[in-house]
Design a protein around this motif. Sequence first.
Motif, PDB file in Angstrom:
ATOM      1  N   GLN A  38       0.843  -1.181   0.000  1.00  0.00           N
ATOM      2  CA  GLN A  38       0.000   0.000   0.000  1.00  0.00           C
ATOM      3  C   GLN A  38       0.883   1.237   0.000  1.00  0.00           C
ATOM      4  OE1 GLN A  38      -2.639   0.812   3.335  1.00  0.00           O
ATOM      5  NE2 GLN A  38      -4.037   1.961   2.000  1.00  0.00           N
ATOM      6  N   GLY A  41      -1.799   7.023  -0.328  1.00  0.00           N
ATOM      7  CA  GLY A  41      -2.912   7.438  -1.167  1.00  0.00           C
ATOM      8  C   GLY A  41      -3.414   6.381  -2.126  1.00  0.00           C
ATOM      9  N   GLN A  42      -2.934   5.179  -1.977  1.00  0.00           N
ATOM     10  CA  GLN A  42      -3.339   4.095  -2.885  1.00  0.00           C
ATOM     11  C   GLN A  42      -4.010   2.975  -2.107  1.00  0.00           C
ATOM     12  OE1 GLN A  42      -2.446   4.241  -6.323  1.00  0.00           O
ATOM     13  NE2 GLN A  42      -1.778   6.315  -5.828  1.00  0.00           N
ATOM     14  N   GLY A  43      -4.708   2.107  -2.848  1.00  0.00           N
ATOM     15  CA  GLY A  43      -5.235   0.902  -2.238  1.00  0.00           C
ATOM     16  C   GLY A  43      -4.164  -0.171  -2.160  1.00  0.00           C
ATOM     17  N   LEU A  44      -4.489  -1.278  -1.548  1.00  0.00           N
ATOM     18  CA  LEU A  44      -3.540  -2.387  -1.513  1.00  0.00           C
ATOM     19  C   LEU A  44      -3.401  -2.976  -2.918  1.00  0.00           C
ATOM     20  CD1 LEU A  44      -4.641  -2.332   1.545  1.00  0.00           C
ATOM     21  CD2 LEU A  44      -3.807  -4.666   1.625  1.00  0.00           C
ATOM     22  N   GLU A  88       3.780   0.596   2.737  1.00  0.00           N
ATOM     23  CA  GLU A  88       3.546  -0.421   3.755  1.00  0.00           C
ATOM     24  C   GLU A  88       3.268  -1.744   3.050  1.00  0.00           C
ATOM     25  OE1 GLU A  88       0.898   0.802   6.841  1.00  0.00           O
ATOM     26  OE2 GLU A  88       1.789  -0.673   8.204  1.00  0.00           O
TER      27      GLU A  88
ATOM     28  N   GLN B   6     -13.724   4.180  -2.907  1.00  0.00           N
ATOM     29  CA  GLN B   6     -14.342   4.271  -1.597  1.00  0.00           C
ATOM     30  C   GLN B   6     -14.540   5.731  -1.229  1.00  0.00           C
ATOM     31  OE1 GLN B   6     -11.536   0.895   0.299  1.00  0.00           O
ATOM     32  NE2 GLN B   6     -13.212   1.533   1.631  1.00  0.00           N
ATOM     33  N   PHE B  91     -11.351  -1.005   4.541  1.00  0.00           N
ATOM     34  CA  PHE B  91     -11.021  -1.311   3.154  1.00  0.00           C
ATOM     35  C   PHE B  91     -12.145  -2.088   2.507  1.00  0.00           C
ATOM     36  CE2 PHE B  91      -6.685   0.033   2.883  1.00  0.00           C
ATOM     37  CZ  PHE B  91      -6.146  -0.133   4.145  1.00  0.00           C
ATOM     38  N   PHE B 107      -8.274  -3.946  -4.159  1.00  0.00           N
ATOM     39  CA  PHE B 107      -8.632  -3.135  -3.013  1.00  0.00           C
ATOM     40  C   PHE B 107      -8.815  -1.667  -3.370  1.00  0.00           C
ATOM     41  CE2 PHE B 107      -8.177  -5.692   0.837  1.00  0.00           C
ATOM     42  CZ  PHE B 107      -7.552  -6.828   0.343  1.00  0.00           C
ATOM     43  N   GLY B 108      -9.692  -1.029  -2.621  1.00  0.00           N
ATOM     44  CA  GLY B 108      -9.793   0.414  -2.670  1.00  0.00           C
ATOM     45  C   GLY B 108      -8.749   1.053  -1.765  1.00  0.00           C
ATOM     46  N   GLU B 109      -8.744   2.387  -1.745  1.00  0.00           N
ATOM     47  CA  GLU B 109      -7.758   3.119  -0.949  1.00  0.00           C
ATOM     48  C   GLU B 109      -8.070   3.081   0.535  1.00  0.00           C
ATOM     49  OE1 GLU B 109      -7.325   6.517  -4.408  1.00  0.00           O
ATOM     50  OE2 GLU B 109      -7.183   7.106  -2.307  1.00  0.00           O
ATOM     51  N   GLY B 110      -9.286   2.723   0.854  1.00  0.00           N
ATOM     52  CA  GLY B 110      -9.682   2.698   2.246  1.00  0.00           C
ATOM     53  C   GLY B 110     -10.362   3.977   2.682  1.00  0.00           C
TER      54      GLY B 110
END
Lengths: 113, 116
Positions: A38, A41-44, A88, B6, B91, B107-110
């Motif tokens: 991650q 500012g991004q998703g996993l 991360e 999201q 998430f 996945f989205g950014e959360g």
Amino acid sequence: AQSVTQPDIHITVSEGASLELRCNYSYGATPYLFWYVQSPGQGLQLLLKYFSGDTLVQGIKGFEAEFKRSQSSFNLRKPSVHWSDAAEYFCAVGAHNNNDMRFGAGTRLTVKP
Amino acid sequence: EAGVTQFPSHSVIEKGQTVTLRCDPISGHDNLYWYRRVMGKEIKFLLHFVKESKQDESGMPNNRFLAERTGGTYSTLKVQPAELEDSGVYFCASSQDQGPSTGELFFGEGSRLTVL
């Protein structure tokens, strides 16, 4: 039930240096193993995965991971880290379906110039 | 192709208030998942939709959490009333298939939730 341990909460390496992030898992059978990243500012994002076969798995962005059954480990490596690798990293172990996926607590990587 | 989106990216509310988080999965993905990461801890599974049906909600912490996916498209996760321990990053992920071998999770950014 499966579980994942990432022993290092935070790691700092210099740009150009090699990197190894540790991941240990607990699972009764042959696991499905994943590394996600991650970035800010991004998703996993999925880096790589292991299901079977060759225990050395190549992923995106120059990363690789090695499944070692005897050590219950799936460590992530990169020979030369770039500043853009600061992020991360999450190790995960899965079973038969995505509902059973278990993540580690994550390792935050800082890259020094 | 748009990824998982999201909204909101960050929400700050007071204890006792209500918050609704929204997730738009990748178009065509029948499987939608909610996960939560409490500060510094692992990412934990909350629930799984297949289209509009709840396939597995074993990870939902308590009845203050309500997830819906009307029409099998976007999903909402409502927390009412919010408590301090609900703070964390929520998430959302979607996949075409359910199994890890064929159903890669996107996945989205959360959505970061802070409860004061």
